[in-house]
Design an enzyme around this catalytic site. Structure first.
Site, PDB file in Angstrom:
ATOM      1  N   ASP A   1     -16.073 -14.733 -51.443  1.00  0.00           N
ATOM      2  CA  ASP A   1     -14.976 -15.622 -51.077  1.00  0.00           C
ATOM      3  C   ASP A   1     -15.437 -17.067 -51.283  1.00  0.00           C
ATOM      4  O   ASP A   1     -16.555 -17.436 -50.886  1.00  0.00           O
ATOM      5  CB  ASP A   1     -14.574 -15.419 -49.616  1.00  0.00           C
ATOM      6  CG  ASP A   1     -13.339 -16.224 -49.241  1.00  0.00           C
ATOM      7  OD1 ASP A   1     -12.219 -15.735 -49.497  1.00  0.00           O
ATOM      8  OD2 ASP A   1     -13.498 -17.353 -48.707  1.00  0.00           O
ATOM      9  N   ILE A   2     -14.606 -17.880 -51.932  1.00  0.00           N
ATOM     10  CA  ILE A   2     -14.942 -19.287 -52.156  1.00  0.00           C
ATOM     11  C   ILE A   2     -14.827 -20.038 -50.835  1.00  0.00           C
ATOM     12  O   ILE A   2     -13.792 -19.988 -50.167  1.00  0.00           O
ATOM     13  CB  ILE A   2     -14.016 -19.911 -53.214  1.00  0.00           C
ATOM     14  CG1 ILE A   2     -14.174 -19.179 -54.549  1.00  0.00           C
ATOM     15  CG2 ILE A   2     -14.318 -21.400 -53.381  1.00  0.00           C
ATOM     16  CD1 ILE A   2     -13.237 -19.672 -55.640  1.00  0.00           C
TER      17      ILE A   2
ATOM     18  N   ASN B   1      -7.880 -27.293 -52.690  1.00  0.00           N
ATOM     19  CA  ASN B   1      -6.476 -27.369 -53.081  1.00  0.00           C
ATOM     20  C   ASN B   1      -5.796 -28.576 -52.442  1.00  0.00           C
ATOM     21  O   ASN B   1      -5.021 -29.286 -53.090  1.00  0.00           O
ATOM     22  CB  ASN B   1      -5.745 -26.087 -52.676  1.00  0.00           C
ATOM     23  CG  ASN B   1      -5.780 -25.018 -53.751  1.00  0.00           C
ATOM     24  OD1 ASN B   1      -5.942 -25.318 -54.928  1.00  0.00           O
ATOM     25  ND2 ASN B   1      -5.642 -23.768 -53.352  1.00  0.00           N
TER      26      ASN B   1
ATOM     27  N   ASP C   1      -6.943 -23.926 -59.532  1.00  0.00           N
ATOM     28  CA  ASP C   1      -6.945 -22.876 -60.551  1.00  0.00           C
ATOM     29  C   ASP C   1      -8.163 -23.005 -61.465  1.00  0.00           C
ATOM     30  O   ASP C   1      -8.753 -21.993 -61.877  1.00  0.00           O
ATOM     31  CB  ASP C   1      -5.665 -22.943 -61.381  1.00  0.00           C
ATOM     32  CG  ASP C   1      -4.446 -22.425 -60.635  1.00  0.00           C
ATOM     33  OD1 ASP C   1      -4.622 -21.836 -59.549  1.00  0.00           O
ATOM     34  OD2 ASP C   1      -3.320 -22.621 -61.134  1.00  0.00           O
TER      35      ASP C   1
ATOM     36  N   GLU D   1      -8.687 -16.465 -53.315  1.00  0.00           N
ATOM     37  CA  GLU D   1     -10.010 -16.941 -53.708  1.00  0.00           C
ATOM     38  C   GLU D   1     -11.089 -15.888 -53.483  1.00  0.00           C
ATOM     39  O   GLU D   1     -12.271 -16.201 -53.444  1.00  0.00           O
ATOM     40  CB  GLU D   1     -10.369 -18.223 -52.950  1.00  0.00           C
ATOM     41  CG  GLU D   1     -10.525 -18.077 -51.453  1.00  0.00           C
ATOM     42  CD  GLU D   1      -9.240 -18.296 -50.659  1.00  0.00           C
ATOM     43  OE1 GLU D   1      -9.333 -18.718 -49.503  1.00  0.00           O
ATOM     44  OE2 GLU D   1      -8.151 -18.037 -51.220  1.00  0.00           O
TER      45      GLU D   1
END
Length: 301
Positions: free
Chosen positions: A178-179, A186, A195, A221
């Site tokens: 997971d980022i 964002n 993106d 993500e």
């Protein structure tokens, strides 16, 4: 030439498909207008030449040369049977043309094979249709943004890996990624930059796995890695490598600013009592443990 022979030659000459005759030595004795149109070679270019001279250089999609090693015309003459093959001929201009080939032996009045006829048709539309079907099949299993596999592919591969484990004891592992703080990226830079970060992360993952390992965009993500033939140390090594490489990757904005992210990873091996859901749940739980312990970490068990 008798009227009947003239009629049949005119008929053959005006067929859309390519037609040619060859004698037992594979010397070409007739070449129709359809053959001229498909190949770019005039009748005067080929009549009197042997097809074994490899003028058309028929080959399969794997590059296997048919004219020299596996000629359908020769097989028809040797077996007395019809043959069919898909191939790519070399056009007079040099490019490859997909063709469907059908060959049949030619007999004299005594029932002896004296040659063979080949009929070939431009197969481009069929090949394009097959490619389109293949693309549609691939797109059904591919995440449009990142080019990685999607959940549908993950379901298919996990079912196969689990079956292989139960039947052959072939172990595999999962890594859930997971980022970290992706929402902040964002919010600060916009979804277009978000993106780009997703694609950068996906490209880093994809470029640094073994061919047998399967990267998946799990959603948002989150990413999933299916690591085949894994032990704990190798699973940990793969996860740690991906974590470090993502940390050292970045994208450049027009302003000159660099944007980079880190990832948190939970990795686990298949266990005898596992089903797919229990395996996914454990990997997810381990990933959140990495986040709770400060992020940009790998937790493996």
């Amino acid at each position: 030439m008798r009227p009947a022979e003239t009629f049949y030659q005119t008929l053959l000459d005006n067929l859309y498909d390519g037609v040619y005759f060859a004698d037992k030595d594979r010397n070409i004795t007739y070449w129709n207008h359809g053959a001229e149109n498909i190949t770019g070679y005039a009748a005067s270019d080929v009549i009197g030449h042997a097809c074994r001279d490899n003028l058309l250089n028929h080959c399969t999609e794997n590059g296997h040369e048919l004219c020299l090693n596996d000629c359908p015309l020769t097989r028809s003459m040797e077996t007395g049977k019809h043959q069919e093959a898909e191939a790519y001929l070399r056009h007079a201009d040099g490019h490859r043309v997909p063709v469907l080939i059908r060959t049949s032996p030619i007999y004299n009045d005594q029932g002896e094979v004296v040659g063979a006829v080949e009929i070939f048709s431009n197969n481009s539309k069929l090949f394009k249709a097959r490619n389109r079907i293949r693309q549609l099949q691939e797109s059904a299993f591919t995440d449009a943004l990142t080019g990685l596999g999607n959940r549908r592919l993950a379901d298919t591969k996990l079912q196969a890996a689990l079956l292989d484990f139960r039947q052959n004891r072939q172990r595999f592992g999962l890594a859930m990624l997971d980022i970290d703080h992706f929402k902040l990226v964002n919010d600060a830079f916009g979804h277009d930059v978000g993106d780009r970060i997703l694609r950068m992360t996906a490209d880093t993952i994809k470029a640094n796995l073994r061919q047998t390992d399967i990267p998946i965009r799990w959603g948002g993500e989150e990413f999933l890695l299916i690591i085949e033939d894994a032990e704990k140390f190798s699973l940990m090594a793969v996860a740690e490598k991906i974590r470090a490489l993502v940390e050292r990757s970045h994208i450049n904005l027009l302003s000159g600013q660099e944007v980079n992210v880190t990832i948190s990873i939970g990795a686990t091996l298949i266990r005898a009592e596992d089903d797919i859901q229990s395996l996914l749940n454990r990997a997810d739980s381990l990933m959140y443990r990495s986040k709770e312990n400060g992020r940009n970490l790998v937790t493996c068990e």
